[in-house]
Scaffold this active site. Structure first.
Site, short mmCIF file in Angstrom:
data_model
loop_
_atom_site.label_atom_id
_atom_site.label_comp_id
_atom_site.label_asym_id
_atom_site.label_seq_id
_atom_site.Cartn_x
_atom_site.Cartn_y
_atom_site.Cartn_z
N PRO A 104 42.27 54.93 47.85
CA PRO A 104 41.56 56.15 47.53
C PRO A 104 40.50 56.07 46.43
O PRO A 104 40.80 55.88 45.26
CB PRO A 104 42.69 57.08 47.07
CG PRO A 104 43.79 56.20 46.60
CD PRO A 104 43.48 54.81 47.01
N GLU A 105 39.26 56.25 46.81
CA GLU A 105 38.21 56.67 45.89
C GLU A 105 37.74 58.01 46.41
O GLU A 105 38.35 58.57 47.32
CB GLU A 105 37.07 55.64 45.85
CG GLU A 105 37.50 54.31 45.25
CD GLU A 105 36.35 53.32 45.08
OE1 GLU A 105 35.19 53.75 45.01
OE2 GLU A 105 36.64 52.12 45.03
N LYS A 110 39.08 61.96 42.16
CA LYS A 110 40.16 61.38 42.95
C LYS A 110 41.42 62.23 42.89
O LYS A 110 42.46 61.81 43.38
CB LYS A 110 40.47 59.95 42.44
CG LYS A 110 39.27 59.02 42.49
CD LYS A 110 39.54 57.74 41.73
CE LYS A 110 38.24 56.98 41.49
NZ LYS A 110 38.43 55.87 40.53
N ARG A 114 37.87 44.23 36.32
CA ARG A 114 37.79 44.55 37.74
C ARG A 114 36.85 43.58 38.43
O ARG A 114 35.79 43.22 37.90
CB ARG A 114 37.28 45.98 37.95
CG ARG A 114 38.02 47.05 37.16
CD ARG A 114 39.48 47.15 37.54
NE ARG A 114 39.67 47.48 38.94
CZ ARG A 114 39.59 48.70 39.43
NH1 ARG A 114 39.31 49.73 38.66
NH2 ARG A 114 39.78 48.92 40.72
#
Length: 286
Positions: free
Chosen positions: A2-3, A59, A267
């Site tokens: 999920p974004e 989100k 990231r």
DNA sequence: ATTATTGTTGGTAG
DNA sequence: TCTACCAACAATAA
């Protein structure tokens, strides 16, 4: 999963699956997933409520539940009671409509629904258990701290430029800050910066107004096409609509240079060393 | 066995 | 008070 686009897609599904239905039963046993109460309290707070709206910011999802009106002539202490659930899907959470009574693999919460005598089931599934379903009277801090939502509010370029101008960190890290824009995650940031032709390591405060405009455009572009991909039949599978995310070593779709992979703020980041140019701060005269 | 993972929070230091 | 940096959370898939 999920974004922003995935959560919006989820919201639209939930709207069809849950809105206007009454929750007649809930299965929840994992105290990690529900907050701030125990699973038992979660179940009793939600059971008997009907789902009025399902909203999204970034989100986050927000379910507004209302007490089902008592039959005419009867009074209820709970009449007018409203319950709000704030939900975050973490890294691996999603909702599914469950065809049978069998629990799905990694199901954490099951909602038993009813409307006009018809029963259906919606399951919250989350292998990694980083998601949360959070009952709260007032918005939770994380929801309150969210910046503008690119889909609901649009992107105000001058306001974004002002925010970015105060930050010295790499633009990609700043885009992941949910207080800057709500809902931008690793993939959307990578794709938007590729579209804008900007090196993800560029300091945020080194960007020109035109750069910020290009980023806004890139974000609208990637969000729209990710959402479109999810909504087309059989979509959301395979490598998705992404141009460079996860494609280290492949040729850049725009300039053919080999895509590189680096780490930024912990990231993984894919970018093109050929056509994503690095912005630099202008050195101050001393 | 090793590595990578679409996210957030809370602590510390400056 | 704001920003930067880091570790932690938990569990799967390749």
């Amino acid at each position: 999963m999920p974004e922003l686009p995935e959560v919006e897609y989820t919201r639209r599904n939930l709207e069809r699956w849950m809105r206007g239905r009454t929750i007649v039963g809930v299965v929840a046993t994992d105290p990690l997933l529900v907050r701030p109460k125990s699973p038992r309290e979660f179940v009793s707070a939600v059971t008997g409520q009907s789902i009025a709206t399902i909203e999204r910011r970034g989100k986050w999802l927000r379910f507004v539940l209302t007490e089902v009106p008592p039959k005419a002539g009867r009074r209820s202490d709970r009449a007018g009671r409203e319950t709000t659930i704030y939900a975050h899907l973490g890294m691996t959470g999603w909702f599914e409509q469950a065809p049978s009574a069998e629990p799905l693999r990694f199901q954490r919460v099951g909602f038993e629904l009813e409307r006009r005598g018809k029963r259906t089931r919606v399951a919250y599934v989350d292998s990694r258990r980083w998601g949360r379903l959070w009952i709260a009277e007032a918005p939770v801090p994380a929801w309150t701290a969210l910046g503008p939502d690119p889909l609901n509010d649009g992107i105000d370029v001058p306001a974004l430029a002002t925010k970015l101008g105060r930050r010295k960190r790499a633009i990609k890290e700043v885009l992941l800050d949910q207080g800057v824009l709500a809902g931008v995650g690793n993939i959307q940031a990578i794709e938007a910066l590729w579209k804008a032709g900007i090196d993800p390591r560029s300091p945020a405060d080194a960007l020109s107004r035109a750069d910020v405009r290009a980023i806004a455009h890139g974000l609208r572009w990637t969000i729209a096409r990710t959402l479109a991909d999810l909504e087309k039949p059989g979509g959301g599978l395979g490598s998705g609509p992404f141009r460079i995310y996860g494609k280290k070593g492949a040729p850049c779709p725009r300039c053919d240079r080999t895509l590189a992979r680096i780490e930024l703020g912990g990231r993984t980041t894919t970018f093109c060393p050929g056509c994503q140019k690095r912005r630099r701060r202008r050195r101050r005269k001393g």
